[in-house]
Scaffold this motif. Structure first.
Motif, PDB file in Angstrom:
ATOM      1  N   SER A  32       0.821  -1.205   0.000  1.00 30.07           N
ATOM      2  CA  SER A  32       0.000   0.000   0.000  1.00 30.07           C
ATOM      3  C   SER A  32       0.856   1.256   0.000  1.00 30.07           C
ATOM      4  N   LYS A  33       1.931   1.243   0.765  1.00 29.83           N
ATOM      5  CA  LYS A  33       2.787   2.422   0.838  1.00 29.83           C
ATOM      6  C   LYS A  33       3.463   2.715  -0.493  1.00 29.83           C
ATOM      7  N   ASP A  34       3.764   1.648  -1.259  1.00 25.70           N
ATOM      8  CA  ASP A  34       4.426   1.832  -2.551  1.00 25.70           C
ATOM      9  C   ASP A  34       3.448   2.101  -3.685  1.00 25.70           C
ATOM     10  N   ALA A  35       2.162   1.809  -3.464  1.00 26.37           N
ATOM     11  CA  ALA A  35       1.169   1.968  -4.525  1.00 26.37           C
ATOM     12  C   ALA A  35       0.658   3.404  -4.588  1.00 26.37           C
ATOM     13  N   LEU A  36       0.193   3.785  -5.749  1.00 24.76           N
ATOM     14  CA  LEU A  36      -0.427   5.090  -5.897  1.00 24.76           C
ATOM     15  C   LEU A  36      -1.821   5.108  -5.274  1.00 24.76           C
ATOM     16  N   LEU A  37      -2.472   3.939  -5.216  1.00 25.21           N
ATOM     17  CA  LEU A  37      -3.840   3.869  -4.729  1.00 25.21           C
ATOM     18  C   LEU A  37      -4.129   2.463  -4.195  1.00 25.21           C
ATOM     19  N   THR A  38      -4.765   2.393  -3.021  1.00 26.14           N
ATOM     20  CA  THR A  38      -5.247   1.123  -2.476  1.00 26.14           C
ATOM     21  C   THR A  38      -6.761   1.088  -2.628  1.00 26.14           C
ATOM     22  N   VAL A  39      -7.255  -0.022  -3.151  1.00 22.75           N
ATOM     23  CA  VAL A  39      -8.676  -0.125  -3.482  1.00 22.75           C
ATOM     24  C   VAL A  39      -9.318  -1.231  -2.654  1.00 22.75           C
ATOM     25  N   PHE A  40     -10.359  -0.879  -1.897  1.00 23.51           N
ATOM     26  CA  PHE A  40     -11.136  -1.843  -1.124  1.00 23.51           C
ATOM     27  C   PHE A  40     -12.502  -2.037  -1.798  1.00 23.51           C
ATOM     28  N   PRO A  41     -13.193  -3.133  -1.492  1.00 23.13           N
ATOM     29  CA  PRO A  41     -14.529  -3.342  -2.076  1.00 23.13           C
ATOM     30  C   PRO A  41     -15.541  -2.324  -1.577  1.00 23.13           C
ATOM     31  N   ALA A  42     -16.684  -2.282  -2.236  1.00 24.97           N
ATOM     32  CA  ALA A  42     -17.802  -1.479  -1.747  1.00 24.97           C
ATOM     33  C   ALA A  42     -18.264  -2.017  -0.394  1.00 24.97           C
ATOM     34  N   CYS A  43     -18.853  -1.144   0.404  1.00 22.90           N
ATOM     35  CA  CYS A  43     -19.452  -1.533   1.695  1.00 22.90           C
ATOM     36  C   CYS A  43     -18.441  -2.149   2.659  1.00 22.90           C
ATOM     37  N   THR A  44     -17.173  -1.763   2.543  1.00 22.25           N
ATOM     38  CA  THR A  44     -16.124  -2.409   3.336  1.00 22.25           C
ATOM     39  C   THR A  44     -16.204  -2.061   4.817  1.00 22.25           C
ATOM     40  N   LEU A  45     -16.496  -0.821   5.145  1.00 21.87           N
ATOM     41  CA  LEU A  45     -16.370  -0.391   6.533  1.00 21.87           C
ATOM     42  C   LEU A  45     -17.473  -0.952   7.433  1.00 21.87           C
ATOM     43  N   CYS A  46     -18.675  -1.097   6.904  1.00 25.50           N
ATOM     44  CA  CYS A  46     -19.799  -1.574   7.735  1.00 25.50           C
ATOM     45  C   CYS A  46     -20.379  -2.898   7.280  1.00 25.50           C
ATOM     46  N   GLY A  47     -19.977  -3.388   6.110  1.00 24.15           N
ATOM     47  CA  GLY A  47     -20.507  -4.642   5.615  1.00 24.15           C
ATOM     48  C   GLY A  47     -21.789  -4.477   4.835  1.00 24.15           C
ATOM     49  N   SER A  48     -22.285  -5.610   4.337  1.00 25.32           N
ATOM     50  CA  SER A  48     -23.514  -5.626   3.547  1.00 25.32           C
ATOM     51  C   SER A  48     -24.029  -7.057   3.487  1.00 25.32           C
ATOM     52  N   PRO A  49     -25.355  -7.245   3.467  1.00 24.33           N
ATOM     53  CA  PRO A  49     -26.402  -6.229   3.523  1.00 24.33           C
ATOM     54  C   PRO A  49     -26.641  -5.755   4.952  1.00 24.33           C
ATOM     55  N   LEU A  50     -26.888  -4.462   5.095  1.00 22.79           N
ATOM     56  CA  LEU A  50     -27.134  -3.873   6.410  1.00 22.79           C
ATOM     57  C   LEU A  50     -28.617  -3.873   6.769  1.00 22.79           C
ATOM     58  N   PHE A  51     -29.471  -3.883   5.745  1.00 22.30           N
ATOM     59  CA  PHE A  51     -30.911  -3.809   5.960  1.00 22.30           C
ATOM     60  C   PHE A  51     -31.239  -2.633   6.895  1.00 22.30           C
ATOM     61  N   GLY A  52     -32.150  -2.837   7.828  1.00 19.17           N
ATOM     62  CA  GLY A  52     -32.628  -1.744   8.658  1.00 19.17           C
ATOM     63  C   GLY A  52     -31.617  -1.185   9.636  1.00 19.17           C
ATOM     64  N   SER A  53     -30.541  -1.916   9.907  1.00 19.64           N
ATOM     65  CA  SER A  53     -29.557  -1.424  10.878  1.00 19.64           C
ATOM     66  C   SER A  53     -28.844  -0.167  10.397  1.00 19.64           C
ATOM     67  N   VAL A  54     -28.859   0.059   9.079  1.00 22.58           N
ATOM     68  CA  VAL A  54     -28.120   1.201   8.535  1.00 22.58           C
ATOM     69  C   VAL A  54     -28.770   2.531   8.906  1.00 22.58           C
ATOM     70  N   VAL A  55     -30.049   2.529   9.244  1.00 22.31           N
ATOM     71  CA  VAL A  55     -30.726   3.798   9.519  1.00 22.31           C
ATOM     72  C   VAL A  55     -30.434   4.321  10.920  1.00 22.31           C
TER      73      VAL A  55
END
Length: 518
Positions: free
Chosen positions: A31-54
């Motif tokens: 990561s330190k040597d790369a220009l950009l580190t790419v993570f998947p969508a919904c990485t920080l909270c997960g998915s599916p969140l359903f009603g918990s996201v509100v």
């Protein structure tokens, strides 16, 4: 351009736990040597969140974790997906672009799935961002159709952040779409997807990178955590592996069992072993996923069980190294019949007595599960579920339905894969006629069409969404088609009460196919 791609499992509703492995990846040399580190969508909270996201507490915790990651990012740049409140707009499913300890861009999802539409507002879709003298189109997988429209600026690179629920056709559809984007835009491409299980939903990974010529530079393994730095200009084409669907389904179910147990704090499983194909398959998958020492089998022969069925179940347990108990149900069944005799009177025996046996078996397995802190695995398949060929509170019991999204014929195909190197599932289990063994000489074909015909009709009706007339035009008997479709409709209420199933098909019950009960 050197891109660090991270394919990882995610803990839903736990941004603090996810932040730990995200920070670990950002601290790695790649990561330190790369220009950009790419993570998947919904990485920080997960998915599916359903009603918990509100709930605002989850949103605030996610924001706090994002700020901590930003503060520690130093000179690194990365993309990370999370739910985000956008001022004057609302809650969006977002990808945040972080560079030099600050947010440099926010990409919001435009094309929302039906469940997402209940909680998220519609975003702006794909955005083109200038970074390191590159024009980069960034977006969610579902929004990539935007790239077919005319843009003022032709991107040099496309980054697709996915959180794609697995089915056995999805990896091939993803690959096709990625190649078409590269072909249309003449731009290099990075696709990153998460792995892991979240209840019924499974995520396959399979992240990849292509250069502008359409050559595959890297193909991440399916259902495994993996991270790698990819130079889109200098790397040479790699061998493009395309696993068969049966292999993907096998790995998906193994991962699904593992994550279902791990994320729900369970370690032990119990399976009712009948000597039949379905329970044998579920036991084999569980032993592979959890270890044979954490799986227990219970054989529950009745007066209608054949000696060979008991032997087949014992042989399976021995092949797997799974411990088992034999608990005959005849004494219990005889006592229950005698107990109910004053109520039933002179009425002839019928399906009631068959269901009584199934419910006794369900009670026995659940009793073991309660006493030893195990989770009962359901052994019903999709063909049985479609036709209502199962007993509520009996063989429909279980904490998770392992093969509930596989037709019976697909279970047999999976058995061939399991036995590819050695005999694990006994050959006699595979070759004998399927039977519930709840009355003398009973076979599934007494109540159902042959599975080859039944599954073909079900596939046309469920996956292809054909009605009676259209299926008949495919060459099937009108009366058989009418019988199958009638049973599917009549048993919606029963399927709604069955355990959650591991989704592996494009059209799973209760998740994809939602119809009125009445």
């Amino acid at each position: 351009m050197n891109i660090h791609i991270v394919q990882h499992d995610v803990v839903t509703n736990n941004p603090e736990e996810n932040m730990k492995w995200i920070q670990y990846e950002l601290d790695r040399p790649e990561s330190k040597d790369a220009l950009l580190t790419v993570f998947p969508a919904c990485t920080l909270c997960g998915s599916p969140l359903f009603g918990s996201v509100v709930y605002t507490d989850l949103q605030k915790r996610a924001q706090a974790c994002l700020q901590e990651l930003i503060q520690k990012s130093e000179h690194r740049a990365f993309l990370i997906g999370m739910p985000l409140q956008i001022q004057d707009k609302g809650l969006c499913n977002a990808i945040v672009f972080v560079q030099n300890c600050a947010i440099r861009g926010i990409i919001t999802k435009k094309y929302l799935a039906p469940d997402e539409q209940k909680y998220f507002v519609r975003g702006e879709g794909v955005q083109i961002i200038q970074y390191q003298e590159q024009s980069i189109a960034i977006g969610f997988y579902e929004d990539l159709k935007e790239l077919s429209k005319q843009h003022i600026e032709q991107p040099d690179m496309v980054i697709c952040c996915g959180c794609n629920v697995f089915d056995y056709n999805k990896p091939y559809r993803i690959r096709y779409r990625m190649h078409k984007i590269v072909e249309n835009l003449n731009a290099s491409l990075v696709f990153v997807n998460r792995i892991g299980g979240e209840g019924s939903f499974l995520f396959a990974g399979g992240s990849m990178a292509l250069n502008a010529a359409g050559q595959v530079l890297c193909q991440f393994p399916y259902f495994e955590e993996h991270s790698q730095a990819v130079d889109l200009q200098l790397m040479e084409e790699c061998q493009d592996e395309k696993p068969e669907a049966v292999e993907l389904v096998y790995k998906a179910l193994i991962m699904g069992i593992q994550d279902y147990f791990r994320k729900n704090g369970m370690t032990r499983a119990v399976v009712g072993l009948s000597g039949g194909m379905d329970s044998a398959m579920v036991c084999a998958l569980a032993a592979q996923a959890l270890g044979a020492e954490n799986v227990h089998g219970i054989l529950m022969p009745s007066q209608y069980s054949t000696d060979h069925s008991v032997k087949d179940a014992v042989d399976l347990a021995n092949n797997l190294g799974v411990k088992y108990d034999i608990v005959p149900i005849k004494p219990l069944f005889d006592q229950l019949r005698e107990t109910m005799k004053p109520v039933f009177g002179d009425r002839a025996e019928d399906v009631t007595e068959e269901n009584m046996q199934a419910r006794l078996r369900g009670t026995i397995v659940m009793a073991y599960a309660n006493k030893f802190g195990a989770l009962m695995l359901n052994t019903s398949n999709k063909s049985e579920a479609a036709m209502g060929y199962g007993t509520l509170y009996g063989d429909c019991n279980g904490g998770i339905s392992v093969i509930g999204d596989l037709y019976k014929t697909e279970v047999y195909q999976l058995a061939e894969y399991v036995n590819r190197d050695q005999e694990i599932i006994p050959i006699n289990t595979i070759q004998k006629a399927p039977s519930a063994e709840l009355r003398p000489g009973q076979k599934d074909s007494d109540s159902l069409p042959e599975y080859e015909i039944l599954d073909a009709i079900l596939n046309l009706h469920l996956e292809e969404q054909m009605c009676h007339e259209e299926i008949v035009e495919e060459g099937y008997d009108p009366e058989v088609v009418a019988f199958v479709l009638r049973r599917v409709k009549q048993n919606e209420w029963k399927r709604m009460q069955c355990p959650p199933q591991l989704k592996v098909s494009p059209m799973s019950f209760n998740l994809d196919r939602k119809v009125p009960i009445s």
